[in-house]
Design a protein around this motif. Structure first.
Motif, mmCIF file in Angstrom:
data_model
loop_
_atom_site.group_PDB
_atom_site.id
_atom_site.type_symbol
_atom_site.label_atom_id
_atom_site.label_comp_id
_atom_site.label_asym_id
_atom_site.label_seq_id
_atom_site.Cartn_x
_atom_site.Cartn_y
_atom_site.Cartn_z
ATOM 1 N N UNK A 68 -90.980 59.687 107.328
ATOM 2 C CA UNK A 68 -90.019 60.801 107.273
ATOM 3 C C UNK A 68 -88.597 60.265 107.353
ATOM 4 N N UNK A 69 -88.383 59.286 108.238
ATOM 5 C CA UNK A 69 -87.040 58.707 108.413
ATOM 6 C C UNK A 69 -86.558 58.043 107.113
ATOM 7 N N UNK A 83 -85.687 60.656 104.581
ATOM 8 C CA UNK A 83 -84.418 61.324 104.920
ATOM 9 C C UNK A 83 -83.228 60.459 104.505
ATOM 10 N N UNK A 84 -83.266 59.178 104.875
ATOM 11 C CA UNK A 84 -82.157 58.282 104.544
ATOM 12 C C UNK A 84 -82.020 58.149 103.024
ATOM 13 N N UNK A 137 -99.014 58.416 113.985
ATOM 14 C CA UNK A 137 -97.827 59.225 114.316
ATOM 15 C C UNK A 137 -96.549 58.453 114.083
ATOM 16 N N UNK A 174 -82.954 60.406 100.792
ATOM 17 C CA UNK A 174 -82.423 61.683 100.301
ATOM 18 C C UNK A 174 -80.928 61.809 100.538
#
Lengths: 65, 310
Positions: free
Chosen positions: A26-27, A30-31, A19, A33
């Motif tokens: 994901x973090x 995101x950064x 998890x 992107x």
């Protein structure tokens, strides 16, 4: 040759670790992107590095080797 | 070796325990309303930044939920609805819940600031403070108006979404805030009517306990009446349009009908049919909010295509 099955505790730990790994992935995505978007939209590199880096006017001196 | 064999495995939480600390059901509402606030704003963020903003708002809301579960573990242990939560059930230690909530709060606020702007991050920080400190540690145990004032915390997400996109807070953002703020009391008081033993056993001064059930029924109707002009008002602003107005009119008439039915009943009638009307009103309140914000979103899509808008 037989291995003892994993204790329930280890399965719980594995779940938590997976998890956390997923959340970190994901973090990072995101950064990454957001960085691509900012570069595409023409945000200057100095602005992305934050105010601390842009507060000092560049004199060309003392910038290291 | 003996230490290893006697290690207490019950104290280690699983991933789902930590997910539960974030109150995923509340979070889903936060994600939806924040997304609508962000998407109906006149300024549009790039897609990944918009996604990140919604995620950080949701994470901040979840963090405040973890702080709430840390502080309220004693109440949660008494109430049937909440006694299975990770802290009262002993799966997560109170200190872990506190650290988890505090670290995630700071992380969410800083990341929202870096991804969008200081106004949105400031509003998120205030929301976390308001829910965790003002509501959870203060109002909830002291005043029967806990739900009314505490409802503000749940009303902020669309405003934060709007601020993330625009960098400011306009009348439309305030009206979205007001819509959730006025909707919260009837929603929770309806729940309190049919979960009656829970709150009184836990010593939480819900209106049903302090002022009686008849007064609660009257309050539900009063707030539902006050909610209607707020909802219709939002339909007349730049985020509204003919679609929002039509949807809002139908939803408010139906909601008022339900509130009137609750007001017209007494306890013996309600007990006789297992609180059928109150439960139906509670379920419809969820649909009410979902369809209202869904209509804002649909109207924004219509506006984008230049059809059927003010």
């Amino acid at each position: 040759m037989s291995f003892r099955p994993d204790h329930e505790l280890h399965r719980r730990r594995l779940g938590r670790n997976l998890g956390l790994g997923g959340a970190l992935l994901v973090f990072v995505l995101l950064v990454f992107g957001m960085t691509i978007e900012k570069v595409r939209n023409g945000v200057p590199a100095e602005a992305m590095l934050g105010e601390a880096n842009t507060a000092q006017p560049s004199t060309g001196a003392g910038t290291g080797p | 070796m003996a230490d290893i064999l006697t290690h207490d495995t019950q104290t280690e939480a699983s991933l789902s325990d930590f997910v539960q600390l974030l109150k995923p059901r509340v979070m889903s509402l936060v994600v939806f309303t924040a997304m609508v606030g962000l998407l109906v704003a006149p300024v549009h963020l790039p897609p990944v930044t918009a996604l990140a903003a919604i995620l950080f708002i949701a994470l901040g809301a979840g963090a405040s939920g973890a702080l709430n579960m840390w502080w309220d573990a004693d109440i949660d242990a008494v109430m049937r609805r909440t006694r299975g939560r990770p802290v009262p059930a002993g799966r997560v230690q109170p200190g872990e819940a506190l650290a988890f909530g505090a670290v995630l709060s700071v992380f969410a606020v800083v990341m929202l600031w870096l991804a969008t702007n200081l106004v949105a991050a400031g509003l998120l920080a205030f929301t976390i403070f308001f829910y965790a400190v003002v509501y959870t540690m203060g109002l909830k145990r002291w005043t029967p108006q806990n739900i009314v004032i505490g409802g503000a915390a749940g009303a902020f997400p669309p405003m934060i979404g709007w601020a993330a996109a625009t960098g400011s807070v306009g009348i439309e953002a305030w009206l979205m805030f007001a819509l959730i703020f006025m909707w919260t009391p009837p929603h929770f008081w309806a729940l309190a009517l049919f979960m009656k033993d829970d709150y009184s056993n836990a010593g939480v001064p819900m209106l049903t306990v302090t002022h009686g059930r008849k007064a609660t029924r009257a309050h539900i109707l009063a707030y539902t009446i006050l909610l209607a002009p707020v909802a219709i008002g939002a339909a007349l602003t730049s985020i509204g349009g003919p679609l929002v107005l039509a949807v809002s009119a139908v939803l408010n008439l139906w909601f008022l009908k339900g509130a009137w039915a609750i007001r017209a009943r007494d306890e013996s009638e309600a007990e006789a049919d297992g609180y059928r009307v109150e439960k139906a009103f509670f379920r419809f309140s969820l649909i009410y909010l979902f369809l209202h914000f869904g209509a804002f979103l649909a109207q924004a899509a219509l506006r984008l295509n230049g059809i059927w808008s003010w």
